[in-house]
Design a protein around this motif. Structure first.
Motif, PDB file in Angstrom:
ATOM      1  N   GLY A  67       0.833  -1.222   0.103  1.00  0.00           N
ATOM      2  CA  GLY A  67      -0.001   0.086  -0.064  1.00  0.00           C
ATOM      3  C   GLY A  67       0.982   1.498  -0.082  1.00  0.00           C
ATOM      4  O   GLY A  67       0.360   2.320  -0.075  1.00  0.00           O
ATOM      5  N   ALA A  68       2.180   1.095  -0.168  1.00  0.00           N
ATOM      6  CA  ALA A  68       2.808   2.377   0.024  1.00  0.00           C
ATOM      7  C   ALA A  68       2.841   3.217  -1.320  1.00  0.00           C
ATOM      8  O   ALA A  68       2.920   2.511  -2.278  1.00  0.00           O
ATOM      9  N   GLY A  69       2.887   4.370  -1.285  1.00  0.00           N
ATOM     10  CA  GLY A  69       2.829   5.140  -2.357  1.00  0.00           C
ATOM     11  C   GLY A  69       4.120   5.564  -3.020  1.00  0.00           C
ATOM     12  O   GLY A  69       5.196   5.302  -2.272  1.00  0.00           O
ATOM     13  N   SER A  70       4.221   5.981  -4.031  1.00  0.00           N
ATOM     14  CA  SER A  70       5.552   6.212  -4.956  1.00  0.00           C
ATOM     15  C   SER A  70       5.266   7.745  -5.514  1.00  0.00           C
ATOM     16  O   SER A  70       4.308   7.923  -5.947  1.00  0.00           O
ATOM     17  N   SER A  71       6.527   8.372  -5.249  1.00  0.00           N
ATOM     18  CA  SER A  71       6.638   9.646  -6.064  1.00  0.00           C
ATOM     19  C   SER A  71       7.411   9.767  -7.031  1.00  0.00           C
ATOM     20  O   SER A  71       8.460   8.973  -6.881  1.00  0.00           O
ATOM     21  N   ALA A  72       7.303  10.645  -7.765  1.00  0.00           N
ATOM     22  CA  ALA A  72       8.567  10.884  -8.611  1.00  0.00           C
ATOM     23  C   ALA A  72       9.773  11.756  -8.339  1.00  0.00           C
ATOM     24  O   ALA A  72       9.465  12.591  -7.725  1.00  0.00           O
ATOM     25  N   ALA A  73      10.630  10.884  -7.995  1.00  0.00           N
ATOM     26  CA  ALA A  73      11.950  11.525  -7.633  1.00  0.00           C
ATOM     27  C   ALA A  73      13.151  11.423  -8.400  1.00  0.00           C
ATOM     28  O   ALA A  73      13.174  10.629  -9.179  1.00  0.00           O
ATOM     29  N   PRO A  74      13.915  12.301  -8.327  1.00  0.00           N
ATOM     30  CA  PRO A  74      15.228  12.162  -9.031  1.00  0.00           C
ATOM     31  C   PRO A  74      16.022  10.868  -9.162  1.00  0.00           C
ATOM     32  O   PRO A  74      16.766  10.413 -10.265  1.00  0.00           O
ATOM     33  N   ASP A  75      15.798  10.310  -7.775  1.00  0.00           N
ATOM     34  CA  ASP A  75      16.558   8.846  -7.897  1.00  0.00           C
ATOM     35  C   ASP A  75      15.929   7.738  -8.238  1.00  0.00           C
ATOM     36  O   ASP A  75      16.297   6.590  -8.203  1.00  0.00           O
ATOM     37  N   LEU A  76      14.639   7.927  -9.005  1.00  0.00           N
ATOM     38  CA  LEU A  76      13.790   6.887  -9.416  1.00  0.00           C
ATOM     39  C   LEU A  76      14.016   6.808 -10.996  1.00  0.00           C
ATOM     40  O   LEU A  76      13.378   7.944 -11.590  1.00  0.00           O
ATOM     41  N   ALA A  77      14.195   5.803 -11.635  1.00  0.00           N
ATOM     42  CA  ALA A  77      14.062   5.585 -13.062  1.00  0.00           C
ATOM     43  C   ALA A  77      12.634   5.196 -13.454  1.00  0.00           C
ATOM     44  O   ALA A  77      12.322   5.879 -14.473  1.00  0.00           O
ATOM     45  N   ILE A  78      11.864   4.668 -12.749  1.00  0.00           N
ATOM     46  CA  ILE A  78      10.344   4.356 -12.971  1.00  0.00           C
ATOM     47  C   ILE A  78       9.694   4.541 -11.728  1.00  0.00           C
ATOM     48  O   ILE A  78      10.236   4.029 -10.472  1.00  0.00           O
ATOM     49  N   ALA A  79       8.541   5.262 -11.578  1.00  0.00           N
ATOM     50  CA  ALA A  79       7.542   5.743 -10.454  1.00  0.00           C
ATOM     51  C   ALA A  79       6.245   5.498 -11.179  1.00  0.00           C
ATOM     52  O   ALA A  79       5.917   6.377 -11.766  1.00  0.00           O
ATOM     53  N   THR A  80       5.430   4.722 -10.339  1.00  0.00           N
ATOM     54  CA  THR A  80       3.834   4.492 -10.651  1.00  0.00           C
ATOM     55  C   THR A  80       3.242   4.844  -9.358  1.00  0.00           C
ATOM     56  O   THR A  80       3.633   4.703  -8.156  1.00  0.00           O
ATOM     57  N   SER A  81       1.946   5.527  -9.442  1.00  0.00           N
ATOM     58  CA  SER A  81       1.214   5.566  -8.604  1.00  0.00           C
ATOM     59  C   SER A  81      -0.353   5.212  -9.089  1.00  0.00           C
ATOM     60  O   SER A  81      -0.980   5.937  -9.816  1.00  0.00           O
ATOM     61  N   GLY A  82      -0.930   4.269  -8.468  1.00  0.00           N
ATOM     62  CA  GLY A  82      -2.213   3.743  -8.712  1.00  0.00           C
ATOM     63  C   GLY A  82      -2.393   3.026 -10.300  1.00  0.00           C
ATOM     64  O   GLY A  82      -3.437   3.121 -10.577  1.00  0.00           O
ATOM     65  N   LEU A  83      -1.300   2.624 -10.796  1.00  0.00           N
ATOM     66  CA  LEU A  83      -1.281   2.552 -12.150  1.00  0.00           C
ATOM     67  C   LEU A  83      -2.036   1.002 -12.192  1.00  0.00           C
ATOM     68  O   LEU A  83      -1.870   0.067 -11.450  1.00  0.00           O
ATOM     69  N   THR A  84      -3.272   1.079 -13.006  1.00  0.00           N
ATOM     70  CA  THR A  84      -4.429  -0.056 -13.051  1.00  0.00           C
ATOM     71  C   THR A  84      -4.434  -0.298 -14.480  1.00  0.00           C
ATOM     72  O   THR A  84      -4.483   0.798 -15.658  1.00  0.00           O
ATOM     73  N   LYS A  85      -4.578  -1.566 -14.950  1.00  0.00           N
ATOM     74  CA  LYS A  85      -5.125  -1.955 -16.207  1.00  0.00           C
ATOM     75  C   LYS A  85      -6.286  -2.887 -16.086  1.00  0.00           C
ATOM     76  O   LYS A  85      -6.110  -4.126 -15.478  1.00  0.00           O
ATOM     77  N   THR A  86      -7.276  -2.657 -16.878  1.00  0.00           N
ATOM     78  CA  THR A  86      -8.496  -3.531 -16.627  1.00  0.00           C
ATOM     79  C   THR A  86      -8.787  -3.942 -18.487  1.00  0.00           C
ATOM     80  O   THR A  86      -8.609  -3.242 -19.292  1.00  0.00           O
TER      81      THR A  86
END
Length: 328
Positions: A5-24
């Motif tokens: 359940g932890a959130g992710s935020s766009a940060a300079p040290d992240l190559a990929i960051a997603t938040s609530g990414l969903t595909k149905t």
């Protein structure tokens, strides 16, 4: 370890960051509110049983599938909105490479390179030669691809992903079809890319790949993230097993139980325990030597002691409820 359940935020040290990414797809949710955080310059294992949503996630990150909800950033840019800025910096091998079967490996790479508007025609030959050399296909450069083995096609796909310098490399089952020597070479290649600062995401269900090349990992189950973090953290989050050889089994059990373990006698001279005990939230001394010191301080005669964490396979089975293939 980061909980699901932890959130992710766009940060300079992240190559990929997603938040609530969903595909149905209709009523089926393939990826469910994914919160992914991939550190730059890491070798990131993207793990889960077949059908857990790994490939769908990768396809969303590369703009091949439109998300149903949530947000994603790749190399600091929102996708799919800014794919034109992202894709030239990303190399990918997804769901097996596809090539013109009656062209040679070299000719296929030249065609792919020519499709890149940023690639200079004057240096095309050098780029193709370097990519073939890096994956060990120089000897088969002039051979038609229909005569390539599955492993050679996989190598050619890696070469295609490496035609230009990449900040991010996404590999879906990169050792599929390779013999043991080829597998070792691909592992070495992945390590060298990471050493040069490239972030490498390896989607796989082979635990040997994760154990030998990855620094971080995320585990998916039925489209949901169940854990992510460094490899050491993922393994360290599970309960450990303790074995104590002692003639004072009763006293040892009392001491270990007082420390938050769940001990039980295995035979008159052996006590087995796990820590922390199931449902016990008390802090437990993690260092095995502290457990030994506590036993000795209580007058327990310790004739043998061992402590071991779960294997990576056991940890992932615990997280997903399913088995993984373990490569030799």
């Amino acid at each position: 370890m980061t909980d699901a359940g932890a959130g992710s935020s766009a940060a300079p040290d992240l190559a990929i960051a997603t938040s609530g990414l969903t595909k149905t797809f209709g009523r089926h949710t393939a990826v469910d509110a994914l919160e992914l955080a991939v550190p730059r310059a890491s070798v990131f294992g993207f793990l889960g049983p077949n059908g857990s949503g790994k490939t769908t996630t990768i396809r969303m990150l590369l703009g091949l599938v439109t998300p149903s909800g949530g947000r994603a950033q790749v190399l600091g840019e929102a996708v799919p909105d800014r794919l034109a800025r992202v894709l030239p910096r990303v190399g990918a091998l997804v769901e097996g490479p596809a090539f013109y079967p009656f062209l040679s490996g070299e000719a296929n790479l030249r065609r792919l390179d020519a499709a890149d508007p940023l690639a200079s025609p004057r240096t095309r030959g050098a780029r193709v030669a370097a990519a073939l050399d890096r994956v060990g296909l120089v000897h088969a450069a002039g051979k038609k691809v229909h005569a390539y083995s599955l492993g050679m096609k996989q190598r050619l796909g890696l070469a295609a992903a490496l035609l230009a310098p990449r900040e991010l490399l996404v590999l879906d089952e990169p050792t599929n079809g390779l013999d043991p020597q080829g597998t070792r070479e691909v592992r070495s290649l992945i390590r060298s890319l990471a050493d040069d600062g490239t972030t490498v995401v390896v989607s796989t269900h082979l635990l040997a790949e994760v154990e030998q090349v990855c620094t971080h990992a995320a585990v998916l189950r039925a489209g949901r993230l169940v854990a992510q973090g460094t490899l050491d953290t993922l393994q360290g989050a599970a309960r450990r097993r303790v074995r104590v050889l002692t003639p004072d089994a009763g006293a040892a059990i009392a001491v270990l139980r007082g420390l938050g373990l769940s001990p039980e006698p295995a035979d008159p001279d052996t006590v087995l325990a796990t820590w922390p005990a199931a449902g016990d939230d008390r802090e437990v001394p993690a260092a095995p030597e502290r457990l030994v010191a506590a036993l000795v301080a209580a007058g327990v005669r310790v004739r043998g002691f061992s402590a071991a964490g779960p294997s990576l396979e056991e940890r992932f089975v615990e997280l997903t409820g399913e088995g993984f293939d373990v490569a030799p």
